[in-house]
Scaffold this motif. Sequence first.
Motif, PDB file in Angstrom:
ATOM      1  N   SER A 233       0.963  -1.198  -0.056  1.00  0.00           N
ATOM      2  CA  SER A 233       0.064   0.037   0.054  1.00  0.00           C
ATOM      3  C   SER A 233       1.016   1.131  -0.093  1.00  0.00           C
ATOM      4  O   SER A 233       0.612   2.282  -0.652  1.00  0.00           O
ATOM      5  CB  SER A 233      -0.907   0.150   1.185  1.00  0.00           C
ATOM      6  OG  SER A 233      -0.137  -0.217   2.413  1.00  0.00           O
ATOM      7  N   THR A 234       2.042   1.203   0.825  1.00  0.00           N
ATOM      8  CA  THR A 234       2.775   2.477   0.827  1.00  0.00           C
ATOM      9  C   THR A 234       3.479   2.641  -0.512  1.00  0.00           C
ATOM     10  O   THR A 234       3.677   3.722  -1.218  1.00  0.00           O
ATOM     11  CB  THR A 234       3.916   2.151   1.867  1.00  0.00           C
ATOM     12  OG1 THR A 234       3.329   1.875   3.081  1.00  0.00           O
ATOM     13  CG2 THR A 234       4.867   3.407   1.951  1.00  0.00           C
ATOM     14  N   TRP A 235       3.890   1.467  -1.123  1.00  0.00           N
ATOM     15  CA  TRP A 235       4.613   1.565  -2.279  1.00  0.00           C
ATOM     16  C   TRP A 235       3.682   1.929  -3.495  1.00  0.00           C
ATOM     17  O   TRP A 235       3.925   2.986  -4.279  1.00  0.00           O
ATOM     18  CB  TRP A 235       5.240   0.094  -2.803  1.00  0.00           C
ATOM     19  CG  TRP A 235       5.754   0.020  -4.092  1.00  0.00           C
ATOM     20  CD1 TRP A 235       7.001   0.539  -4.529  1.00  0.00           C
ATOM     21  CD2 TRP A 235       4.936  -0.411  -5.276  1.00  0.00           C
ATOM     22  NE1 TRP A 235       7.132   0.380  -5.748  1.00  0.00           N
ATOM     23  CE2 TRP A 235       6.156  -0.290  -6.384  1.00  0.00           C
ATOM     24  CE3 TRP A 235       4.064  -1.075  -5.774  1.00  0.00           C
ATOM     25  CZ2 TRP A 235       5.830  -0.350  -7.629  1.00  0.00           C
ATOM     26  CZ3 TRP A 235       3.637  -1.259  -7.073  1.00  0.00           C
ATOM     27  CH2 TRP A 235       4.743  -0.936  -8.153  1.00  0.00           C
ATOM     28  N   LEU A 236       2.563   1.532  -3.478  1.00  0.00           N
ATOM     29  CA  LEU A 236       1.507   1.956  -4.576  1.00  0.00           C
ATOM     30  C   LEU A 236       1.250   3.397  -4.549  1.00  0.00           C
ATOM     31  O   LEU A 236       1.183   4.080  -5.477  1.00  0.00           O
ATOM     32  CB  LEU A 236       0.104   0.950  -4.390  1.00  0.00           C
ATOM     33  CG  LEU A 236      -0.596   1.446  -5.319  1.00  0.00           C
ATOM     34  CD1 LEU A 236      -0.303   1.138  -6.904  1.00  0.00           C
ATOM     35  CD2 LEU A 236      -1.955   0.604  -5.130  1.00  0.00           C
ATOM     36  N   LEU A 237       0.950   3.881  -3.285  1.00  0.00           N
ATOM     37  CA  LEU A 237       0.389   5.261  -3.119  1.00  0.00           C
ATOM     38  C   LEU A 237       1.570   6.232  -3.235  1.00  0.00           C
ATOM     39  O   LEU A 237       1.603   7.269  -3.863  1.00  0.00           O
ATOM     40  CB  LEU A 237       0.126   5.405  -1.630  1.00  0.00           C
ATOM     41  CG  LEU A 237      -1.331   5.024  -1.145  1.00  0.00           C
ATOM     42  CD1 LEU A 237      -1.915   5.378   0.140  1.00  0.00           C
ATOM     43  CD2 LEU A 237      -2.396   5.428  -2.233  1.00  0.00           C
ATOM     44  N   THR A 238       2.910   5.706  -3.175  1.00  0.00           N
ATOM     45  CA  THR A 238       4.023   6.396  -3.506  1.00  0.00           C
ATOM     46  C   THR A 238       4.398   6.768  -4.975  1.00  0.00           C
ATOM     47  O   THR A 238       4.545   7.689  -5.631  1.00  0.00           O
ATOM     48  CB  THR A 238       5.332   5.677  -3.003  1.00  0.00           C
ATOM     49  OG1 THR A 238       5.166   5.562  -1.632  1.00  0.00           O
ATOM     50  CG2 THR A 238       6.730   6.824  -3.259  1.00  0.00           C
ATOM     51  N   VAL A 239       4.030   5.446  -5.692  1.00  0.00           N
ATOM     52  CA  VAL A 239       4.240   5.393  -7.193  1.00  0.00           C
ATOM     53  C   VAL A 239       2.868   6.198  -7.839  1.00  0.00           C
ATOM     54  O   VAL A 239       3.207   7.053  -8.713  1.00  0.00           O
ATOM     55  CB  VAL A 239       3.939   3.859  -7.775  1.00  0.00           C
ATOM     56  CG1 VAL A 239       3.852   4.020  -9.273  1.00  0.00           C
ATOM     57  CG2 VAL A 239       5.245   3.189  -7.419  1.00  0.00           C
TER      58      VAL A 239
END
Lengths: 280, 201
Positions: free
Chosen positions: B84-90
């Motif tokens: 979730s962190t990675w996706l929101l960052t991307v």
Amino acid sequence: MSTPQPCPHTEQAVAWALHALEPDEEEAFRRHLPGCADCRATEAETEEILAALGGAVPVDEPPPRLRDRILDEAARTPQVPQARLAARESRGPGGGAGNGPSRGVPPRRRAARRGRPRLRARRVAALATAAVVAVAAIVGLSGYAAALKSERDSEAARAQGMVTLVRQLATPGTAHAFLASSAGGAAVAAVVVTRTQQTLMPVGLPANARDHVYVLWGLPGGGTPTPLGTFDVRDGGPGVQSVGSSPDGAGFAQFAISLEPGRAAPASPSDVVASGRAEI
Amino acid sequence: MADVADEAGARSAARAVDAGLAARVRAGDGSALIELYDRHGRSAWALVRRICADERLAADVVQEAFLAFWRDPGTYDAGRRAFSTWLLTVVHHRAVDAVRREGGIRRRTVPAEAAEDTTVPGADQQALGAVVAGRVRTALGRLPREEWQALALAYFGGYTQREVAALTGVPLGTVKSRTFTGLARLRSVVGPVTGSEGAGG
């Protein structure tokens, strides 16, 4: 331990994670990041906090067609072969957002400069061997990648064909039949018949020789069989295919498939390989 | 409200589910991609929609982010951060890039300070998200106005810090320190940082 003094670029690391640096600063920081544990830790921590901030935006339903679009596009999109994934170092989070691959800290090779001639010669020989191995690996990999790609492309085409078939099934006035080689046996093909055309999906028919052809027949209740069209089955072929067209195709009570010598349909089937009743 | 231990447990359980799904995507399983979309697509969409005023642009950003992940699942490293962190960052980076490309015609949104709580029932991730989101919103409401402004103009508005400085009429260094302090205040409510970056570097 490795950095007794905290890195002076912490605020840049925050701005980097925010994606709020100017392009030139971003480029400079991209070079700094892989070698600085402090900044990588700040980056990771800032991303966590920002993701929580992003997650605090009131939830909104995305348009339903977005899900379908992602599903359809993924079915069409080949993936990067796994072998390359294993060989690669981990990257920053940006992925496609303009982040290049991360540069790991290169090991220092001071020893090479001090090497004696004999030692150097041995190194050259070793390097040459390594290069041959590497080239072989690359050639092998690209061949593998190409094979994988064509496999995925035909896989995607097959999947697309299935979607078309299922969509036709939902159309009013459409009949379908599962054709088996013996009564009660496993289906070797499915046929979907609309008012204007027949679509066939072979699932267990062997590939036919080039001087033979499969023929799809329609049987009206108690009448003589009518050839509806011819088709070939090839390994790795498209899977779902459209076979001939007939204005009253949906009126048949039964369907059959025969394998015929030559390339044209005879007047009546010689070697029936599968048949099945039409259902609506 | 949820107990801290429960929340940490739910967080790591959700993270394990996501890691399993990401591994299946790596193995070429398209249904895992859609499961990840079903789990995280809403929050990604909400964030992107906030940054890109244009709905079509927002849809393109979310679609491209998921497809880029599908094309090359190795861009996500499950050991380093939660999906979730990675996706929101991307999606954040992609959305900001998109509004910057749009240039003059873009309409950047400056977020309202108060936001109503919308809870989507169902999946663990959403329930967990609602708990954290509620706390973050409360904390945001307590941030000094200038810190919130520095943070929000960059994060939701897609402005660079240099642009934020020009917009708000303060020196760049002040924008940086306000952002830094604002984030530090939010850190305490976000909960433990779940990444394992420390192990690598």
